[in-house]
Write an enzyme that holds these catalytic residues in place. Structure first.
Site, mmCIF file in Angstrom:
data_model
loop_
_atom_site.group_PDB
_atom_site.id
_atom_site.type_symbol
_atom_site.label_atom_id
_atom_site.label_comp_id
_atom_site.label_asym_id
_atom_site.label_seq_id
_atom_site.Cartn_x
_atom_site.Cartn_y
_atom_site.Cartn_z
ATOM 1 N N LYS A 1 45.221 43.272 21.399
ATOM 2 C CA LYS A 1 46.098 42.293 20.737
ATOM 3 C C LYS A 1 46.504 42.824 19.354
ATOM 4 O O LYS A 1 47.661 42.840 19.002
ATOM 5 C CB LYS A 1 45.363 40.959 20.619
ATOM 6 C CG LYS A 1 46.165 39.883 19.930
ATOM 7 C CD LYS A 1 45.440 38.551 19.956
ATOM 8 C CE LYS A 1 46.155 37.565 19.050
ATOM 9 N NZ LYS A 1 45.516 36.260 19.008
ATOM 10 N N GLU B 1 37.031 50.414 18.930
ATOM 11 C CA GLU B 1 36.612 50.920 20.238
ATOM 12 C C GLU B 1 37.832 51.325 21.070
ATOM 13 O O GLU B 1 37.875 52.387 21.682
ATOM 14 C CB GLU B 1 35.828 49.840 21.011
ATOM 15 C CG GLU B 1 34.464 49.511 20.450
ATOM 16 C CD GLU B 1 34.506 48.407 19.403
ATOM 17 O OE1 GLU B 1 35.577 48.170 18.792
ATOM 18 O OE2 GLU B 1 33.444 47.790 19.176
ATOM 19 N N GLY C 1 42.574 36.210 22.149
ATOM 20 C CA GLY C 1 42.145 37.313 23.011
ATOM 21 C C GLY C 1 41.414 36.829 24.249
ATOM 22 O O GLY C 1 41.677 37.272 25.369
ATOM 23 N N ARG C 2 40.514 35.880 24.070
ATOM 24 C CA ARG C 2 39.699 35.415 25.208
ATOM 25 C C ARG C 2 40.456 34.437 26.100
ATOM 26 O O ARG C 2 39.910 33.936 27.072
ATOM 27 C CB ARG C 2 38.394 34.819 24.697
ATOM 28 C CG ARG C 2 38.562 33.761 23.620
ATOM 29 C CD ARG C 2 37.236 33.478 22.910
ATOM 30 N NE ARG C 2 37.358 32.514 21.821
ATOM 31 C CZ ARG C 2 37.663 32.832 20.563
ATOM 32 N NH1 ARG C 2 37.929 34.086 20.231
ATOM 33 N NH2 ARG C 2 37.734 31.911 19.626
ATOM 34 N N GLU D 1 32.336 32.880 22.098
ATOM 35 C CA GLU D 1 33.167 33.261 20.943
ATOM 36 C C GLU D 1 33.968 32.037 20.492
ATOM 37 O O GLU D 1 34.297 31.895 19.318
ATOM 38 C CB GLU D 1 34.103 34.423 21.304
ATOM 39 C CG GLU D 1 34.646 35.138 20.083
ATOM 40 C CD GLU D 1 35.306 36.479 20.391
ATOM 41 O OE1 GLU D 1 34.686 37.523 20.183
ATOM 42 O OE2 GLU D 1 36.472 36.467 20.850
ATOM 43 N N HIS E 1 16.196 35.525 43.368
ATOM 44 C CA HIS E 1 15.028 36.409 43.442
ATOM 45 C C HIS E 1 14.718 37.025 42.093
ATOM 46 O O HIS E 1 14.035 38.041 42.014
ATOM 47 C CB HIS E 1 15.275 37.489 44.499
ATOM 48 C CG HIS E 1 15.468 36.889 45.856
ATOM 49 N ND1 HIS E 1 14.423 36.619 46.710
ATOM 50 C CD2 HIS E 1 16.591 36.429 46.480
ATOM 51 C CE1 HIS E 1 14.894 36.060 47.812
ATOM 52 N NE2 HIS E 1 16.201 35.922 47.695
ATOM 53 N N LYS F 1 31.670 44.390 12.010
ATOM 54 C CA LYS F 1 32.701 45.436 12.030
ATOM 55 C C LYS F 1 32.770 46.125 10.668
ATOM 56 O O LYS F 1 32.838 47.349 10.580
ATOM 57 C CB LYS F 1 34.073 44.824 12.348
ATOM 58 C CG LYS F 1 34.254 44.388 13.783
ATOM 59 C CD LYS F 1 35.698 43.947 13.996
ATOM 60 C CE LYS F 1 35.900 43.204 15.284
ATOM 61 N NZ LYS F 1 37.227 42.614 15.418
HETATM 62 O O1 F6P Z 1 35.766 41.444 18.001
HETATM 63 C C1 F6P Z 1 36.163 40.339 18.702
HETATM 64 C C2 F6P Z 1 37.588 40.450 19.140
HETATM 65 O O2 F6P Z 1 38.432 40.222 18.067
HETATM 66 C C3 F6P Z 1 37.872 39.488 20.282
HETATM 67 O O3 F6P Z 1 38.168 38.228 19.858
HETATM 68 C C4 F6P Z 1 38.969 40.177 20.994
HETATM 69 O O4 F6P Z 1 39.125 39.696 22.288
HETATM 70 C C5 F6P Z 1 38.488 41.610 20.938
HETATM 71 O O5 F6P Z 1 37.883 41.721 19.659
HETATM 72 C C6 F6P Z 1 39.536 42.654 21.121
HETATM 73 O O6 F6P Z 1 40.560 42.563 20.174
HETATM 74 P P1 F6P Z 1 41.935 43.295 20.386
HETATM 75 O O7 F6P Z 1 42.560 42.771 21.614
HETATM 76 O O8 F6P Z 1 42.731 42.990 19.165
HETATM 77 O O9 F6P Z 1 41.669 44.778 20.503
#
Ligand code: F6P
Length: 553
Positions: free
Chosen positions: A212, A218, A277-278, A363, A394, A514
């Site tokens: 987003k 990452e 995002g979620r 979240e 189990h 972060k």
């Molecule tokens: O670190 C949490 C977060 O901001 C989430 O809310 C989001 O879904 C995820 O990181 C990824 O963010 P982006 O889509 O901006 O890479």
């Protein structure tokens, strides 16, 4: 009731206190007795909507509980806040944003004007572009560098830009192109990327970079790794010749970031800051889903979401699945003292659903202050977790049956399977039904003794029962059903957040880690021994890691 932030502390409300008093009485009541007193309970406390049958009769509630919970929803203005969300008001107040995932699944031709723009028209414009691209890739018309069609799709993203696509791919695998490979890379641990690509040919691979913000460490790190991996196979001049553009698409709200990375804006699929995002698996973030299951199935999934949205928007709360689910979650969490919810899909295809729900629920509702900024004096979001049945039986079910903690469970099952194999589906469903029965009614000491168990062993074999469960049944797991299920949980999260009057749509808590990681990263990279100013534990851990890691080249 206005949608203004209320200042009245929740726990001082008469409706809250009435629930507390009622809970004292209800804690002593057994599901055994509730069912005994009302032979129709199993059907009376069940509702059906949008293809989902929702049986909450095995929750520890009675008519008075429901009356009081509905009253609480009324005084907290939940319906008004719902309407404000659907109108596109900025209910995400800490980020000053609308919360409009419901617009992502509104049918073509409908309109929703927010801040002067028809957002539904924009949504369909992107959907149409996604469709055209998906058709090109799926038909083989879209060629990679060297003229080979795309066979592999690797989606790179994390959190909301990963969990939804992975979950949907797994859930809808039966609808996916089996002659194509779909992989998902999220972790900054290089292992994730290396394992996902080790057997792939770059000439046949499309990377979708999903972020987003297009700033997430990452995702950008993995995206750069993907570019290097491509160049190694396609040749170092591939970038200059524009060949790399054949192998990258992006999904983001940040056009500038996408351009700077070097992805052709023609291959960028946008969404908007009003999609959290979620809450984004049904936006362009679902491009990998569309590539896997095809545009028609993707639209069927959107229809499922929309059916649940309409149900939530227009049904009185006493018959509304999301409202009941959210209110029952409040009841178990705030009044019966349960701090978790186990989600137990009896469907192997749904194996990533609990992981997906963890971000959606935790979240969203893992917050410690109200919208007004006051520290809460009640518990907010419960911990969601789970595994598919029957595997969980189990493993951890023992604690749910006989442990000392109350663990409310959502059981999810399907009347028909896509993979009939002898009587295995009956066996699977027999287990689902048996578990909810065993959890509710247990086995008393008298019953155990009557079976001939010795006095010494009998206490070990007693199951107290009274463990609350909801059972959600659908006919079949298909794109539409998946959409309705996800929307059900989305709106349940909304209901809980609205009762607590917290901001379910921000996530400030993830920022601190972060920031600290950025500083620590520099300390790990430093050739000189860095001067560390953390606490003594963190300092020692960093020193130990620096001393023992792979030697620097
Ligand atoms: O670190 C949490 C977060 O901001 C989430 O809310 C989001 O879904 C995820 O990181 C990824 O963010 P982006 O889509 O901006 O890479």
């Amino acid at each position: 009731m206005s949608t203004e932030v209320q200042e009245t502390p929740l726990t001082t409300l008469p409706e809250w206190q009435a629930l507390e008093a009622h809970a004292t009485a209800m804690r002593a009541r057994q599901l055994r007795d509730l069912f005994g007193a009302d032979p129709t309970r199993g059907e009376r406390l069940a509702v059906e909507a949008a293809g989902l049958y929702f049986d909450y009769s095995k929750q520890r509630v009675d008519d008075e509980t429901l009356r009081l919970l509905l009253l609480l929803a009324q005084v907290r203005g939940v319906a008004e806040r719902r309407d404000a969300m659907f109108r596109g008001e900025h209910i995400n107040s800490t980020e000053d944003r609308a919360v409009l995932h419901v617009a992502l699944r509104m049918p073509k031709g409908s309109t929703l004007v927010v801040d002067g723009t028809d957002v539904v028209a924009e949504v369909h414009e992107v959907l149409d572009r996604m469709t055209a691209f998906a058709d090109q890739v799926r038909s083989g018309e879209w060629k990679g560098h060297g003229g080979k069609p795309i066979r592999n799709v690797v989606s790179i993203g994390i959190g909301g830009s990963d969990l939804g696509p992975v979950m949907a791919y797994e859930a809808l695998k039966a609808f996916s192109r089996r002659d194509m490979v779909f992989r998902f890379v999220s972790n900054v641990d290089g292992t994730d990327f290396v394992e996902a690509t080790r057997d792939l040919d770059a000439h046949e691979t499309l990377f979708i970079i999903c972020s987003k913000t297009f700033t997430t460490l990452e995702t950008l790190t993995n995206a750069h790794a993907a570019r290097r991996w491509c160049l190694e196979q396609l040749g170092q001049d591939a970038e200059k010749s524009g060949a790399i553009a054949r192998h990258f698409a992006a999904v983001s709200t940040n056009e500038k970031g996408v351009r700077e990375f070097g992805i052709d804006p023609e291959r960028m699929f946008g969404f908007w800051d009003w999609v959290g995002g979620r809450y984004s698996m049904d936006s362009a973030i679902g491009l990998s889903t569309m590539l896997a299951i095809g545009p028609e199935n993707f639209r069927a999934m959107l229809d499922g979401f929309h059916a649940m949205d309409e149900h939530f928007r227009s049904t009185p709360f006493e018959r509304s699945l999301p409202a009941l689910m959210g209110l029952i979650a409040i009841w178990n969490n705030n009044f019966l003292g349960a701090s978790t919810v186990a989600v137990l899909p009896y469907a192997e295809y749904m194996k990533r659903f609990p992981a997906y729900l963890q971000q959606l629920t935790m979240e969203s509702n893992g917050k410690h202050v109200t919208l007004a900024g006051a520290h809460v004096d009640f518990e907010t979001g419960p911990i969601y977790w789970g595994e598919p049945g029957t595997n969980g039986q189990h493993s951890f079910y023992q604690l749910i049956h006989q442990g000392t903690r109350l663990v409310p469970c959502d059981f999810i099952g399907f009347n028909r399977t896509r993979n009939p194999l002898g009587d295995q589906h009956d066996l699977l469903m027999a287990n689902l039904f048996a578990q909810t029965e065993a959890l509710a009614f247990g086995k008393t000491l008298q019953q155990v003794l009557a079976e001939g168990t010795s006095e010494a062993l009998a206490p070990h074999r007693v199951c107290e029962g009274n463990r609350p469960t909801t059972t959600i049944l659908a006919d079949v797991l298909d794109p539409r059903t998946l959409g309705t299920l996800v929307a059900l949980y989305e709106h349940s999260v909304f209901v809980q957040g609205a009762i607590w009057q917290i901001d379910s749509y921000d996530q400030w808590g993830v920022e601190l880690g972060k920031q600290l990681a950025k500083q620590t990263e520099k300390e790990l990279a430093s050739r000189e021994e860095p001067t560390l100013a953390h606490d003594s534990s963190t300092n020692a851990l960093i020193r130990r890691y620096r001393a023992r890691r792979e030697p620097r080249r």
